[in-house]
Motif scaffolding. Structure first.
Motif, PDB file in Angstrom:
ATOM      1  N   LEU A 142     -37.658   2.139  10.415  1.00 16.57           N
ATOM      2  CA  LEU A 142     -38.957   2.712  10.031  1.00 16.57           C
ATOM      3  C   LEU A 142     -39.285   3.992  10.796  1.00 16.57           C
ATOM      4  CD1 LEU A 142     -41.268  -0.429   9.690  1.00 16.57           C
ATOM      5  CD2 LEU A 142     -40.283   0.956   7.870  1.00 16.57           C
ATOM      6  N   ILE A 143     -39.088   3.999  12.114  1.00 14.88           N
ATOM      7  CA  ILE A 143     -39.442   5.188  12.902  1.00 14.88           C
ATOM      8  C   ILE A 143     -38.591   6.395  12.491  1.00 14.88           C
ATOM      9  CG2 ILE A 143     -39.491   6.186  15.226  1.00 14.88           C
ATOM     10  CD1 ILE A 143     -40.446   3.481  16.252  1.00 14.88           C
ATOM     11  N   PRO A 144     -37.257   6.261  12.355  1.00 14.71           N
ATOM     12  CA  PRO A 144     -36.482   7.403  11.842  1.00 14.71           C
ATOM     13  C   PRO A 144     -36.925   7.844  10.446  1.00 14.71           C
ATOM     14  CG  PRO A 144     -35.020   5.807  12.849  1.00 14.71           C
ATOM     15  CD  PRO A 144     -36.369   5.163  12.790  1.00 14.71           C
ATOM     16  N   GLU A 145     -37.301   6.880   9.597  1.00  8.21           N
ATOM     17  CA  GLU A 145     -37.744   7.229   8.241  1.00  8.21           C
ATOM     18  C   GLU A 145     -39.025   8.041   8.246  1.00  8.21           C
ATOM     19  OE1 GLU A 145     -35.956   3.389   5.736  1.00  8.21           O
ATOM     20  OE2 GLU A 145     -38.105   3.583   6.097  1.00  8.21           O
ATOM     21  N   VAL A 146     -40.009   7.596   9.023  1.00 11.44           N
ATOM     22  CA  VAL A 146     -41.288   8.304   9.008  1.00 11.44           C
ATOM     23  C   VAL A 146     -41.147   9.685   9.646  1.00 11.44           C
ATOM     24  CG1 VAL A 146     -42.271   7.456  11.210  1.00 11.44           C
ATOM     25  CG2 VAL A 146     -43.769   7.990   9.296  1.00 11.44           C
ATOM     26  N   ILE A 147     -40.299   9.800  10.660  1.00 10.28           N
ATOM     27  CA  ILE A 147     -40.033  11.116  11.255  1.00 10.28           C
ATOM     28  C   ILE A 147     -39.349  12.021  10.231  1.00 10.28           C
ATOM     29  CG2 ILE A 147     -38.541  12.272  12.948  1.00 10.28           C
ATOM     30  CD1 ILE A 147     -39.365  10.073  14.949  1.00 10.28           C
ATOM     31  N   ILE A 190     -51.968  15.313  18.748  1.00 10.11           N
ATOM     32  CA  ILE A 190     -53.149  14.667  19.330  1.00 10.11           C
ATOM     33  C   ILE A 190     -54.146  14.262  18.253  1.00 10.11           C
ATOM     34  CG2 ILE A 190     -55.103  14.992  20.903  1.00 10.11           C
ATOM     35  CD1 ILE A 190     -53.294  16.995  22.423  1.00 10.11           C
ATOM     36  N   VAL A 191     -54.395  15.183  17.314  1.00 15.71           N
ATOM     37  CA  VAL A 191     -55.317  14.894  16.211  1.00 15.71           C
ATOM     38  C   VAL A 191     -54.540  14.921  14.903  1.00 15.71           C
ATOM     39  CG1 VAL A 191     -57.231  15.944  17.468  1.00 15.71           C
ATOM     40  CG2 VAL A 191     -55.957  17.316  15.835  1.00 15.71           C
ATOM     41  N   GLY A 198     -45.298  18.690  14.326  1.00 16.65           N
ATOM     42  CA  GLY A 198     -46.108  18.155  15.413  1.00 16.65           C
ATOM     43  C   GLY A 198     -46.678  16.790  15.097  1.00 16.65           C
ATOM     44  N   GLY A 199     -46.822  16.502  13.806  1.00 15.89           N
ATOM     45  CA  GLY A 199     -47.311  15.194  13.386  1.00 15.89           C
ATOM     46  C   GLY A 199     -46.408  14.053  13.813  1.00 15.89           C
ATOM     47  N   ASN A 200     -45.154  14.370  14.175  1.00 18.87           N
ATOM     48  CA  ASN A 200     -44.216  13.345  14.642  1.00 18.87           C
ATOM     49  C   ASN A 200     -44.409  13.005  16.115  1.00 18.87           C
ATOM     50  OD1 ASN A 200     -42.726  12.739  12.323  1.00 18.87           O
ATOM     51  ND2 ASN A 200     -41.424  14.534  12.552  1.00 18.87           N
ATOM     52  N   GLY A 201     -45.271  13.745  16.812  1.00 18.89           N
ATOM     53  CA  GLY A 201     -45.408  13.563  18.253  1.00 18.89           C
ATOM     54  C   GLY A 201     -46.021  12.241  18.665  1.00 18.89           C
ATOM     55  N   THR A 202     -47.018  11.778  17.924  1.00 15.55           N
ATOM     56  CA  THR A 202     -47.681  10.520  18.274  1.00 15.55           C
ATOM     57  C   THR A 202     -47.929   9.696  17.014  1.00 15.55           C
ATOM     58  OG1 THR A 202     -49.929  11.388  17.996  1.00 15.55           O
ATOM     59  CG2 THR A 202     -48.908  11.664  20.170  1.00 15.55           C
ATOM     60  N   LEU A 203     -48.362   8.469  17.232  1.00 13.17           N
ATOM     61  CA  LEU A 203     -48.599   7.560  16.112  1.00 13.17           C
ATOM     62  C   LEU A 203     -49.744   8.029  15.229  1.00 13.17           C
ATOM     63  CD1 LEU A 203     -47.575   4.875  14.928  1.00 13.17           C
ATOM     64  CD2 LEU A 203     -49.279   3.702  16.329  1.00 13.17           C
ATOM     65  N   ILE A 211     -45.918  -1.294  15.473  1.00 15.29           N
ATOM     66  CA  ILE A 211     -45.414  -0.110  16.174  1.00 15.29           C
ATOM     67  C   ILE A 211     -46.492   0.301  17.170  1.00 15.29           C
ATOM     68  CG2 ILE A 211     -44.588   2.268  15.950  1.00 15.29           C
ATOM     69  CD1 ILE A 211     -43.905   1.690  13.035  1.00 15.29           C
ATOM     70  N   THR A 212     -46.222   0.144  18.456  1.00 14.97           N
ATOM     71  CA  THR A 212     -47.220   0.491  19.451  1.00 14.97           C
ATOM     72  C   THR A 212     -47.253   2.010  19.658  1.00 14.97           C
ATOM     73  OG1 THR A 212     -45.689   0.346  21.318  1.00 14.97           O
ATOM     74  CG2 THR A 212     -46.823  -1.686  20.640  1.00 14.97           C
ATOM     75  N   PHE A 213     -48.376   2.483  20.186  1.00 15.17           N
ATOM     76  CA  PHE A 213     -48.534   3.920  20.452  1.00 15.17           C
ATOM     77  C   PHE A 213     -47.442   4.394  21.416  1.00 15.17           C
ATOM     78  CE2 PHE A 213     -50.303   7.739  22.278  1.00 15.17           C
ATOM     79  CZ  PHE A 213     -51.008   8.327  21.232  1.00 15.17           C
ATOM     80  N   LYS A 214     -47.189   3.602  22.456  1.00 14.92           N
ATOM     81  CA  LYS A 214     -46.206   3.962  23.478  1.00 14.92           C
ATOM     82  C   LYS A 214     -44.793   3.994  22.895  1.00 14.92           C
ATOM     83  CE  LYS A 214     -44.595   2.583  28.071  1.00 14.92           C
ATOM     84  NZ  LYS A 214     -44.735   1.579  29.164  1.00 14.92           N
ATOM     85  N   GLU A 215     -44.489   3.014  22.039  1.00 10.74           N
ATOM     86  CA  GLU A 215     -43.149   2.909  21.460  1.00 10.74           C
ATOM     87  C   GLU A 215     -42.851   4.107  20.559  1.00 10.74           C
ATOM     88  OE1 GLU A 215     -40.411  -0.803  19.989  1.00 10.74           O
ATOM     89  OE2 GLU A 215     -42.566  -0.856  19.644  1.00 10.74           O
ATOM     90  N   PHE A 216     -43.850   4.512  19.773  1.00 13.90           N
ATOM     91  CA  PHE A 216     -43.651   5.671  18.907  1.00 13.90           C
ATOM     92  C   PHE A 216     -43.552   6.945  19.744  1.00 13.90           C
ATOM     93  CE2 PHE A 216     -44.565   9.054  15.984  1.00 13.90           C
ATOM     94  CZ  PHE A 216     -44.046   8.620  14.771  1.00 13.90           C
ATOM     95  N   LEU A 217     -44.364   7.022  20.802  1.00  9.93           N
ATOM     96  CA  LEU A 217     -44.385   8.204  21.672  1.00  9.93           C
ATOM     97  C   LEU A 217     -43.012   8.442  22.298  1.00  9.93           C
ATOM     98  CD1 LEU A 217     -46.804  10.083  22.596  1.00  9.93           C
ATOM     99  CD2 LEU A 217     -46.736   8.822  24.742  1.00  9.93           C
ATOM    100  N   LYS A 218     -42.358   7.374  22.696  1.00  8.63           N
ATOM    101  CA  LYS A 218     -41.062   7.471  23.362  1.00  8.63           C
ATOM    102  C   LYS A 218     -40.029   8.180  22.485  1.00  8.63           C
ATOM    103  CE  LYS A 218     -38.536   3.761  23.543  1.00  8.63           C
ATOM    104  NZ  LYS A 218     -38.065   2.390  23.850  1.00  8.63           N
TER     105      LYS A 218
END
Length: 556
Positions: A268-273, A464-465, A503-508, A528-535
């Motif tokens: 999922l994370i590679p797909e959304v990125i 951020i936003v 930049g939208g890929n930077g955070t959840l 998907i936690t905020f921290k996990e996506f951030l990493k």
């Protein structure tokens, strides 16, 4: 005889009266400090300290006044006044008035007055700035649903304008007419029409079938499957809204991951990125691009030609970034009987309505052709999408009520409209000009420095936003820099597109597709936690933006 005599006297009186009348004509253009025309400025002509004529500037900032005066005038006694809320009022004598005679012997006075108006920091400025910042904060920290936050902000601006602003014009932020004018209906109608097209296509099973085919092509190799899914997601996101793409592909990817006994997040994370990257490549792939294209009058082909190559490079590089983070998880996904799983997927994820699919693909192809040629046809992209949506609804036989109720995301469309109103208030009061001046002071006349500033500021802010409100705010800023920096061309628009979308890929919370995917994953028990996506998101974003920056600095 008496009547004839009186008519003759009246005619002589009128003739003399008009022959002694003088005509005054004044025209010109009013611009702001960035050289853009200012609309809605009240222009008044004063003679002997009395207002003798009024007018208002057009959308381009031009005005023209013609008035009659009974007798010849003294040019030194003619003044002009320019007045608009949030701008400093100017009153000055009209100089260089040319005097000549008309064929009937009357006097005519002609002059041209051009002026640059400077912003005044009024209470309306602080109200608009406060509402903009508050709306961003409410959206970013998810205090309110983003549509509620935007609706509240726009409503406050109009309410204050028609209450406090009625008694004191320094509190008047924007009029209802200005608010409506600020809404970009090209963006709204394009999004709505594409939602309808995708909504009908969903009924055919095509998106689930694509996921099955991706696994079939990988032949059981999970890393290869991840690569295929990333590219499929990116390509689909380039031609459909990336939020819609993830809504369709994410549930199927989760099921495949569970069958392979791997964590669904590794797909999922590679797909959304990849979806945010693919959406960057075309005019219609990501909402920020739709907004940029509509505002700057850029065509589908211009986006494709200038961004597709660099996005392909970025996508290939990020395949290895994803392997670095999820390589161990991919090695776990070993299936002893691949053929059995393929047969199961083939039965479950198949085309359910071939006739409807063929019709939808034909219409979609027609719409894409219109997208490609819309610049040549001088046709807004929304028109291409609207004709496609209407043809699909006309001949597919789907229930229009169902489509409008369940497939069109009205909350998203209302969010866009209210956001446009908030940004228009920031434009009208000078908040955007303040931001533009700050960026311009830092960049000077350096195109390279402007590229670096815009792409990195956009990327960091969009992480951020939500990148949609940020892009809306930056549109007039980039327009100003494009006009004032030598040889800028469209380069700064590409910097904004790359920064905002990547930049939208930077955070959840950086992009709508991220939030939607996280919601789908959480409902299946894999949050998907905020921290996990951030990493994963921060390194992917930094590498992507750096590649995009170098690409633009080298001339794209």
């Amino acid at each position: 005889m008496k009547k004839t005599f009186l008519l003759g006297v009246l005619l002589i009186f009128l003739t003399v009266g008009f022959s002694n009348a003088a005509t005054l004509r004044v025209g010109g253009i009013l611009k702001n400090e960035h050289g853009a025309g200012i609309d809605g400025v009240e222009v008044e002509i004063l003679y002997n300290h009395k207002i003798i004529a009024k007018s208002e500037t057009t959308d381009e900032g031009t005005y023209f006044i013609e008035t009659k005066i009974k007798n010849s005038i003294n040019p030194r006694d003619v003044y002009i006044r320019f007045d608009k809320t949030t701008y400093k009022t100017i009153e000055k004598p009209i100089e260089n008035i040319l005097h000549s005679k008309l064929p009937d012997g009357s006097d005519i006075y002609i002059s041209s007055v051009n002026e640059t108006l400077h912003r005044a920091i009024t209470p309306a400025f602080w109200i608009a700035l406060g509402v903009l910042v508050l709306t961003f904060a409410l959206i970013s920290f998810e205090v309110l649903h983003r549509t509620v936050a935007a609706l509240f902000g726009a409503s406050v601006l109009l309410f204050v304008s028609y209450t406090l602003g009625t008694f004191n014009e320094s509190y008047f932020v924007l009029s209802f007419e200005e608010a409506v004018k600020g809404i970009d209906f090209n963006v709204i109608l394009l999004l709505m029409s594409m939602m309808i097209i995708v909504g009908v296509m969903k009924k055919t099973g095509i998106f689930q079938w694509l996921a099955y085919k991706s696994y079939a092509l990988s032949k059981g190799n999970v890393f290869k499957l991840s690569i295929i899914l990333m590219f499929v997601t990116a390509v689909v996101s380039a031609f459909l809204d990336n939020v819609t793409t993830m809504l369709l592909i994410a549930p199927v990817s989760i099921e495949i991951a569970l069958m392979l006994n791997i964590n669904p997040l590794s797909l999922l994370i590679p797909e959304v990125i990849a979806s945010n990257m693919g959406g960057t490549a075309t005019l219609i792939g990501d909402p920020p691009n739709i907004m940029i294209g509509s505002y700057a009058h850029l065509t589908f082909n211009q986006f494709l030609i200038n961004l597709a190559d660099v996005i392909t490079i970025i996508l290939i590089v990020n395949v290895f970034v994803m392997k670095f983070f999820f390589g161990k998880e991919y090695k776990k996904g070993r299936i002893e009987n691949v053929d059995e799983l393929l047969q199961k997927l083939k039965e479950e994820y198949k085309i359910t309505d071939k006739k409807l699919l063929n019709y939808c693909l034909f219409i979609l192809g027609f719409v894409i052709v219109l997208f490609v040629t819309h610049g040549f046809l001088h046709m807004e992209p929304s028109i291409a999408a609207m004709i496609g949506a209407s043809l699909i609804l006309l001949f597919s036989g789907v229930d229009i009520t169902e489509m409008m109720e369940h497939e069109v995301e009205w909350t998203t469309l209302v969010f866009f409209m209210m956001l446009f109103v908030i940004v228009e208030a920031s434009v009208q009061t000078g908040v955007i000009m303040m931001v533009a001046n700050w960026v311009k002071d830092l960049a000077g006349n350096s195109l390279a420095l402007a590229i670096i500033l815009i792409i990195w500021v956009s990327a960091i802010a969009s992480a951020i936003v939500d990148n949609i409100p940020f892009t809306a705010t930056m549109l007039p800023v980039v327009a100003y820099l494009t006009r004032t920096i030598p040889d800028a061309g469209n380069t700064l628009w590409w910097a904004l597109a790359l920064g905002a979308c990547l930049g939208g890929n930077g955070t959840l919370i950086g992009a709508s597709a991220n939030v939607v995917t996280a919601g789908i994953s959480e409902r299946t028990g894999y949050p998907i936690t905020f921290k996990e996506f951030l990493k994963v998101g921060v390194p992917a974003t930094a590498i992507s933006v750096a590649i995009g920056m170098v690409w633009l600095l080298l001339g794209g």
